[in-house]
Every structure is written in C-alpha cells, then in structure tokens.
Design a protein around this motif. Structure first.
Motif, PDB file in Angstrom:
ATOM      1  N   GLY A 130       0.804  -1.209   0.000  1.00 30.78           N
ATOM      2  CA  GLY A 130       0.000   0.000   0.000  1.00 30.78           C
ATOM      3  C   GLY A 130       0.839   1.260   0.000  1.00 30.78           C
ATOM      4  N   TYR A 131       1.908   1.240   0.762  1.00 33.39           N
ATOM      5  CA  TYR A 131       2.767   2.415   0.847  1.00 33.39           C
ATOM      6  C   TYR A 131       3.471   2.691  -0.480  1.00 33.39           C
ATOM      7  CZ  TYR A 131       5.860   5.851   2.862  1.00 33.39           C
ATOM      8  OH  TYR A 131       6.513   7.021   3.132  1.00 33.39           O
ATOM      9  N   ILE A 132       4.029   1.657  -1.090  1.00 33.40           N
ATOM     10  CA  ILE A 132       4.732   1.819  -2.363  1.00 33.40           C
ATOM     11  C   ILE A 132       3.744   2.183  -3.471  1.00 33.40           C
ATOM     12  CG2 ILE A 132       6.178   0.659  -4.089  1.00 33.40           C
ATOM     13  CD1 ILE A 132       7.595   1.376  -1.447  1.00 33.40           C
ATOM     14  N   GLN A 133       2.522   1.671  -3.386  1.00 27.10           N
ATOM     15  CA  GLN A 133       1.499   2.030  -4.363  1.00 27.10           C
ATOM     16  C   GLN A 133       1.209   3.532  -4.297  1.00 27.10           C
ATOM     17  OE1 GLN A 133      -2.067  -0.255  -3.923  1.00 27.10           O
ATOM     18  NE2 GLN A 133      -2.742   0.180  -5.995  1.00 27.10           N
ATOM     19  N   GLY A 134       1.196   4.092  -3.095  1.00 31.04           N
ATOM     20  CA  GLY A 134       1.011   5.529  -2.942  1.00 31.04           C
ATOM     21  C   GLY A 134       2.154   6.323  -3.554  1.00 31.04           C
ATOM     22  N   ILE A 135       3.366   5.793  -3.466  1.00 34.06           N
ATOM     23  CA  ILE A 135       4.529   6.470  -4.059  1.00 34.06           C
ATOM     24  C   ILE A 135       4.472   6.410  -5.585  1.00 34.06           C
ATOM     25  CG2 ILE A 135       7.036   6.299  -4.368  1.00 34.06           C
ATOM     26  CD1 ILE A 135       7.245   5.547  -1.439  1.00 34.06           C
ATOM     27  N   LEU A 136       4.087   5.255  -6.128  1.00 33.27           N
ATOM     28  CA  LEU A 136       4.113   5.058  -7.579  1.00 33.27           C
ATOM     29  C   LEU A 136       2.917   5.664  -8.307  1.00 33.27           C
ATOM     30  CD1 LEU A 136       5.338   1.361  -7.962  1.00 33.27           C
ATOM     31  CD2 LEU A 136       6.672   3.454  -8.065  1.00 33.27           C
ATOM     32  N   LYS A 137       1.896   6.128  -7.579  1.00 30.85           N
ATOM     33  CA  LYS A 137       0.678   6.576  -8.257  1.00 30.85           C
ATOM     34  C   LYS A 137       0.902   7.790  -9.159  1.00 30.85           C
ATOM     35  CE  LYS A 137      -1.116   9.530  -4.619  1.00 30.85           C
ATOM     36  NZ  LYS A 137      -2.171   9.732  -3.661  1.00 30.85           N
ATOM     37  N   ASN A 138       1.905   8.607  -8.864  1.00 34.10           N
ATOM     38  CA  ASN A 138       2.161   9.796  -9.683  1.00 34.10           C
ATOM     39  C   ASN A 138       3.289   9.598 -10.692  1.00 34.10           C
ATOM     40  OD1 ASN A 138       0.170  11.248  -8.324  1.00 34.10           O
ATOM     41  ND2 ASN A 138       1.595  11.804  -6.709  1.00 34.10           N
ATOM     42  N   MET A 139       3.753   8.367 -10.852  1.00 33.64           N
ATOM     43  CA  MET A 139       4.860   8.097 -11.776  1.00 33.64           C
ATOM     44  C   MET A 139       4.342   7.435 -13.041  1.00 33.64           C
ATOM     45  SD  MET A 139       7.849   6.536  -9.391  1.00 33.64           S
ATOM     46  CE  MET A 139       8.451   7.355  -7.941  1.00 33.64           C
ATOM     47  N   ASP A 140       5.050   7.676 -14.145  1.00 36.30           N
ATOM     48  CA  ASP A 140       4.745   6.931 -15.351  1.00 36.30           C
ATOM     49  C   ASP A 140       5.480   5.590 -15.285  1.00 36.30           C
ATOM     50  OD1 ASP A 140       7.401   7.484 -15.961  1.00 36.30           O
ATOM     51  OD2 ASP A 140       6.935   8.960 -17.498  1.00 36.30           O
ATOM     52  N   ASP A 141       5.279   4.737 -16.281  1.00 37.97           N
ATOM     53  CA  ASP A 141       5.860   3.390 -16.244  1.00 37.97           C
ATOM     54  C   ASP A 141       7.384   3.403 -16.241  1.00 37.97           C
ATOM     55  OD1 ASP A 141       3.676   1.797 -15.929  1.00 37.97           O
ATOM     56  OD2 ASP A 141       3.341   1.475 -18.071  1.00 37.97           O
ATOM     57  N   GLU A 142       7.998   4.336 -16.952  1.00 40.28           N
ATOM     58  CA  GLU A 142       9.457   4.391 -17.003  1.00 40.28           C
ATOM     59  C   GLU A 142      10.037   4.772 -15.635  1.00 40.28           C
ATOM     60  OE1 GLU A 142      12.965   6.930 -19.221  1.00 40.28           O
ATOM     61  OE2 GLU A 142      11.014   6.744 -20.204  1.00 40.28           O
ATOM     62  N   GLN A 143       9.464   5.785 -15.004  1.00 39.05           N
ATOM     63  CA  GLN A 143       9.929   6.193 -13.675  1.00 39.05           C
ATOM     64  C   GLN A 143       9.685   5.084 -12.656  1.00 39.05           C
ATOM     65  OE1 GLN A 143       7.536   9.720 -13.317  1.00 39.05           O
ATOM     66  NE2 GLN A 143       9.330  11.055 -13.547  1.00 39.05           N
ATOM     67  N   ALA A 144       8.523   4.440 -12.740  1.00 42.03           N
ATOM     68  CA  ALA A 144       8.196   3.361 -11.810  1.00 42.03           C
ATOM     69  C   ALA A 144       9.147   2.176 -11.989  1.00 42.03           C
ATOM     70  CB  ALA A 144       6.751   2.914 -12.003  1.00 42.03           C
ATOM     71  N   GLY A 145       9.517   1.884 -13.223  1.00 42.83           N
ATOM     72  CA  GLY A 145      10.466   0.807 -13.479  1.00 42.83           C
ATOM     73  C   GLY A 145      11.832   1.104 -12.885  1.00 42.83           C
ATOM     74  N   LEU A 146      12.283   2.342 -13.023  1.00 43.25           N
ATOM     75  CA  LEU A 146      13.562   2.746 -12.443  1.00 43.25           C
ATOM     76  C   LEU A 146      13.503   2.676 -10.915  1.00 43.25           C
ATOM     77  CD1 LEU A 146      16.414   3.902 -12.754  1.00 43.25           C
ATOM     78  CD2 LEU A 146      15.392   6.180 -12.784  1.00 43.25           C
ATOM     79  N   PHE A 147      12.424   3.196 -10.335  1.00 47.23           N
ATOM     80  CA  PHE A 147      12.248   3.126  -8.885  1.00 47.23           C
ATOM     81  C   PHE A 147      12.258   1.673  -8.415  1.00 47.23           C
ATOM     82  CE2 PHE A 147       9.565   2.529  -5.184  1.00 47.23           C
ATOM     83  CZ  PHE A 147      10.091   3.447  -4.289  1.00 47.23           C
ATOM     84  N   ALA A 148      11.537   0.809  -9.140  1.00 44.99           N
ATOM     85  CA  ALA A 148      11.432  -0.603  -8.753  1.00 44.99           C
ATOM     86  C   ALA A 148      12.793  -1.292  -8.783  1.00 44.99           C
ATOM     87  CB  ALA A 148      10.452  -1.327  -9.670  1.00 44.99           C
TER      88      ALA A 148
END
Length: 131
Positions: free
Chosen positions: A17-35
């Motif tokens: 839930g916490y990480i979902q809140g962080i990723l909600k404002n990211m596009d797929d490329e940013q989310a992939g890098l974060f992941a």
C-alpha cells in the motif's frame, strides 16, 4: 499511473500500500527505475526472521547489522541479544522491523530519483540556453 504489482510483485501488506502511494504519480518508465533500485536495496522480512533466529545460536544481532542499526547490532552481539529477551521481541516484531527499514529505503530511493531528475532537467535547460 504505474501498476505496483507489475513492477514489484513480491510486495505484500502495508508495504504494498505504501509503495502504491509512491508510484501513483509516476509513469511506467519512472516506476520501473524506482522498482529496480528499491528491489536491490530492500530487505525481505523472511531474511530478517532467519537472521533473528540465528541469535539463539550465538550470532545475536545479525539482523540489526543488516538493517543498518550498527549500535544495536553490537549491543545484541556482546549481550547475547540482551540475554535473549531482545531477540525474542525482535522475533515477534520482525515484519515491522523490515517494514520500517524498507520505508526508509523507499524515501531514499525517491529522493535520489528526484535529485537525478532535477540534474538532468537543469543540464537540458543549460544546453537549450546555449543553443
């Protein structure tokens, strides 16, 4: 909005839930890098449990060292996990120990990404101004 289960399927519970809140404002490329960065730095709660169990066999405090709590790791090591009471408490709370560490890592990763993004955008602005 990036799908957290697509990028980090191993997450569960409060961490998900916490990480979902962080990723909600990211596009797929940013989310992939974060992941990628987050997955490399996070600690699994099962590993914390196994290292805490080793405290009963003379290796008390290893889980604290892995979680970056060097002072407590040294204290646990030399006091046999505070006479095994601290080790027992940590066995009960192993998921929260891992969760707290992983939240700290998520914030560090997020700030590192925003720093990198700011530097790249500043460099791009400078190149545009020079042209």
């Amino acid at each position: 909005m990036a799908n957290v289960l697509k990028h980090l399927p191993e997450l569960e519970g409060m961490e998900l839930g916490y990480i979902q809140g962080i990723l909600k404002n990211m596009d797929d490329e940013q989310a992939g890098l974060f992941a990628q960065v987050y997955r490399a730095r996070r600690k699994d709660s099962q590993m914390v449990l196994i290292l805490a169990l080793l405290g009963f066999f003379g290796f008390a405090g290893l889980h604290r060292f892995v979680l970056g709590q060097i002072g407590l790791g040294i204290l646990y090591f030399f006091t046999l996990g505070l006479c095994w009471i601290g080790t027992i408490v940590d066995l009960v709370n192993y998921k929260s120990l891992a969760y707290e560490y992983n939240i700290k890592v998520a914030h560090e990763t997020l700030s590192m990404m925003s720093y990198t993004t700011d530097n790249f955008s500043n460099n791009d602005d400078n190149k545009t101004n020079e042209a």
